[in-house]
Design a protein around this motif. Structure first.
Motif, mmCIF file in Angstrom:
data_model
loop_
_atom_site.group_PDB
_atom_site.id
_atom_site.type_symbol
_atom_site.label_atom_id
_atom_site.label_comp_id
_atom_site.label_asym_id
_atom_site.label_seq_id
_atom_site.Cartn_x
_atom_site.Cartn_y
_atom_site.Cartn_z
ATOM 1 N N GLU A 92 0.818 -1.214 0.000
ATOM 2 C CA GLU A 92 0.000 0.000 0.000
ATOM 3 C C GLU A 92 0.855 1.269 0.000
ATOM 4 O O GLU A 92 0.475 2.280 -0.610
ATOM 5 N N ARG A 93 1.987 1.249 0.657
ATOM 6 C CA ARG A 93 2.807 2.458 0.759
ATOM 7 C C ARG A 93 3.377 2.904 -0.587
ATOM 8 O O ARG A 93 3.821 4.041 -0.729
ATOM 9 N N PHE A 94 3.387 2.006 -1.600
ATOM 10 C CA PHE A 94 3.930 2.348 -2.910
ATOM 11 C C PHE A 94 2.846 2.567 -3.959
ATOM 12 O O PHE A 94 3.166 2.899 -5.105
ATOM 13 N N VAL A 95 1.569 2.387 -3.609
ATOM 14 C CA VAL A 95 0.502 2.276 -4.606
ATOM 15 C C VAL A 95 -0.477 3.449 -4.527
ATOM 16 O O VAL A 95 -0.862 3.891 -3.442
ATOM 17 N N TYR A 96 -0.919 3.891 -5.704
ATOM 18 C CA TYR A 96 -1.962 4.899 -5.844
ATOM 19 C C TYR A 96 -3.117 4.304 -6.645
ATOM 20 O O TYR A 96 -2.909 3.731 -7.717
ATOM 21 N N TYR A 97 -4.330 4.411 -6.127
ATOM 22 C CA TYR A 97 -5.541 3.983 -6.813
ATOM 23 C C TYR A 97 -6.219 5.234 -7.365
ATOM 24 O O TYR A 97 -6.625 6.115 -6.599
ATOM 25 N N HIS A 98 -6.344 5.302 -8.689
ATOM 26 C CA HIS A 98 -6.980 6.472 -9.281
ATOM 27 C C HIS A 98 -8.457 6.206 -9.506
ATOM 28 O O HIS A 98 -8.838 5.315 -10.271
ATOM 29 N N ASN A 99 -9.288 6.991 -8.832
ATOM 30 C CA ASN A 99 -10.742 6.965 -9.042
ATOM 31 C C ASN A 99 -11.072 7.894 -10.207
ATOM 32 O O ASN A 99 -10.925 9.118 -10.098
ATOM 33 N N TRP A 100 -11.521 7.294 -11.292
ATOM 34 C CA TRP A 100 -11.721 8.067 -12.514
ATOM 35 C C TRP A 100 -12.955 8.959 -12.447
ATOM 36 O O TRP A 100 -13.985 8.572 -11.902
ATOM 37 N N ARG A 101 -12.820 10.128 -13.058
ATOM 38 C CA ARG A 101 -13.951 10.985 -13.382
ATOM 39 C C ARG A 101 -13.971 11.158 -14.892
ATOM 40 O O ARG A 101 -12.903 11.240 -15.529
ATOM 41 N N ALA A 102 -15.143 11.220 -15.492
ATOM 42 C CA ALA A 102 -15.203 11.518 -16.923
ATOM 43 C C ALA A 102 -14.496 12.848 -17.174
ATOM 44 O O ALA A 102 -14.717 13.828 -16.450
ATOM 45 N N GLY A 103 -13.637 12.872 -18.165
ATOM 46 C CA GLY A 103 -12.856 14.073 -18.468
ATOM 47 C C GLY A 103 -11.436 14.026 -17.957
ATOM 48 O O GLY A 103 -10.620 14.876 -18.320
ATOM 49 N N ASP A 104 -11.115 13.048 -17.114
ATOM 50 C CA ASP A 104 -9.733 12.923 -16.643
ATOM 51 C C ASP A 104 -8.793 12.542 -17.793
ATOM 52 O O ASP A 104 -9.119 11.682 -18.622
ATOM 53 N N VAL A 105 -7.644 13.174 -17.819
ATOM 54 C CA VAL A 105 -6.510 12.735 -18.642
ATOM 55 C C VAL A 105 -5.387 12.397 -17.674
ATOM 56 O O VAL A 105 -4.989 13.240 -16.859
ATOM 57 N N LEU A 106 -4.911 11.176 -17.728
ATOM 58 C CA LEU A 106 -3.870 10.720 -16.810
ATOM 59 C C LEU A 106 -2.657 10.271 -17.620
ATOM 60 O O LEU A 106 -2.777 9.478 -18.551
ATOM 61 N N MET A 107 -1.489 10.780 -17.254
ATOM 62 C CA MET A 107 -0.236 10.471 -17.945
ATOM 63 C C MET A 107 0.721 9.818 -16.960
ATOM 64 O O MET A 107 0.916 10.328 -15.858
ATOM 65 N N TRP A 108 1.282 8.666 -17.338
ATOM 66 C CA TRP A 108 2.201 7.996 -16.420
ATOM 67 C C TRP A 108 3.496 7.602 -17.102
ATOM 68 O O TRP A 108 3.555 7.355 -18.293
ATOM 69 N N ASP A 109 4.540 7.536 -16.295
ATOM 70 C CA ASP A 109 5.892 7.175 -16.728
ATOM 71 C C ASP A 109 5.977 5.651 -16.811
ATOM 72 O O ASP A 109 5.758 4.953 -15.826
ATOM 73 N N GLU A 110 6.316 5.122 -17.990
ATOM 74 C CA GLU A 110 6.324 3.676 -18.201
ATOM 75 C C GLU A 110 7.548 2.977 -17.613
ATOM 76 O O GLU A 110 7.562 1.755 -17.505
ATOM 77 N N VAL A 111 8.567 3.727 -17.266
ATOM 78 C CA VAL A 111 9.749 3.129 -16.644
ATOM 79 C C VAL A 111 9.665 3.221 -15.128
ATOM 80 O O VAL A 111 9.955 2.263 -14.414
ATOM 81 N N ALA A 112 9.234 4.354 -14.614
ATOM 82 C CA ALA A 112 9.237 4.590 -13.167
ATOM 83 C C ALA A 112 8.091 3.906 -12.441
ATOM 84 O O ALA A 112 8.123 3.802 -11.214
ATOM 85 N N THR A 113 7.057 3.457 -13.176
ATOM 86 C CA THR A 113 5.878 2.896 -12.527
ATOM 87 C C THR A 113 5.482 1.560 -13.154
ATOM 88 O O THR A 113 5.886 1.213 -14.251
ATOM 89 N N MET A 114 4.646 0.849 -12.421
ATOM 90 C CA MET A 114 3.931 -0.324 -12.893
ATOM 91 C C MET A 114 2.449 -0.030 -12.652
ATOM 92 O O MET A 114 2.105 0.731 -11.753
ATOM 93 N N HIS A 115 1.553 -0.617 -13.452
ATOM 94 C CA HIS A 115 0.136 -0.292 -13.300
ATOM 95 C C HIS A 115 -0.737 -1.508 -13.596
ATOM 96 O O HIS A 115 -0.279 -2.504 -14.165
ATOM 97 N N ARG A 116 -2.010 -1.397 -13.233
ATOM 98 C CA ARG A 116 -3.001 -2.413 -13.571
ATOM 99 C C ARG A 116 -4.410 -1.817 -13.462
ATOM 100 O O ARG A 116 -4.646 -0.876 -12.687
#
Length: 282
Positions: free
Chosen positions: A237-261
């Motif tokens: 949990e200390r390393f993880v962020y859960y993004h709760n989406w809203r319509a209209g969100d644009v989210l950009m993430w670093d493909e090397v620095a992070t892992m996602h699902r």
């Protein structure tokens, strides 16, 4: 748009930072692009709220940071832009896309089955479920920093073996028949288990349980155990962020620095429609 009007607002304890005061449908001037790039190097998951982009605008936004590329799953490519694809649980007839429901719901970084790695990816939410349906991100810089010294020494010089979907978690999710079929399409790739970030130089734990299936010099069962051990460590949990989406969100993430699902925790019959582009370095 002026950098004087821009600000950052933290969304999560580990990752997730909202950029306030940006209209991403407009091309950035040099000062704004530099400001966003600097913010992105420190905060590898950036969120821009209240946007409305079509596929061409999304690709143009991504093109300011590199080269948007077509995605490997051709059936999800946008009909008007091959470098933009859908992330959705809705099939072409308006029903439930069963593969879309579970797709990308194991921890991964995109396209590590290629030699040339993407720099970043961008998701734009068009329709979201009434509850849940989030996307989770793990900080692989902080995960590496927190590894025990004995594990760091074990990873020093170790090379990971990457396929399209033959990591231990992907096999459990998709099944062996799907994995055997898809692996014929891509040769195995090798990437260091600890990668130096190309912008910041920080060490990053570069192992994911979707595409990484083993390591050079380790027996197969030992490699799988190590992958699962590193997954469990990095997704605390200390390393993880859960993004709760809203319509209209644009989210950009670093493909090397992070892992996602994808959390895959929403009701399948509730529509989830997003546009995505994956951007490689210039």
């Amino acid at each position: 748009m002026s950098v004087a009007t821009l600000s950052l607002r933290p969304l999560g304890k580990a990752l997730g930072t909202e950029v306030v005061g940006v209209d991403v449908s407009r091309s950035f001037d040099a000062a704004t692009l530099e400001w966003v790039e600097r913010a992105f190097s420190e905060h590898p998951v950036l969120v821009f709220r209240n946007q409305r982009l079509g596929p061409a605008e999304l690709a143009a936004f991504g093109a300011q940071f590199g080269r948007p590329q077509p995605h490997i799953l051709e059936q999800y490519r946008h009909p008007d832009r091959v470098d933009v694809s859908y992330i959705t649980n809705v099939d072409k007839n308006g029903g439930v896309d069963r593969f879309g429901v579970i797709r990308a719901s194991t921890w991964h970084a995109d396209e590590t089955y290629e030699d040339a790695l993407p720099r970043l990816a961008i998701l734009h939410a068009l329709e979201v479920p009434s509850t849940k349906g989030g996307t989770m991100f793990a900080d692989m810089r902080a995960a590496y920093d927190a590894l025990p010294e004995t594990t760091r020494r074990r990873l020093d010089g170790l090379v990971g073996l990457h396929g399209r979907t033959n990591g231990p978690d992907a096999i459990k999710l998709y099944g062996k028949a799907y994995v055997r079929a898809t692996e014929k399409e891509r040769p195995e790739r090798r990437h260091p288990a600890v990668k130096k970030h190309p912008v910041t130089g920080r060490p990053v734990l570069f192992v994911n349980p979707t595409h990484t299936h083993g390591f050079d010099g380790l027996a197969a069962n030992e490699g799988v155990r190590l992958i699962e051990e590193l997954r469990d460590h990095a997704t605390q949990e200390r390393f993880v962020y859960y993004h709760n989406w809203r319509a209209g969100d644009v989210l950009m993430w670093d493909e090397v620095a992070t892992m996602h699902r994808g959390a895959a925790d929403a009701r399948p019959e509730e529509r989830r429609v997003m546009l995505r582009t994956i951007v490689h370095p210039f």
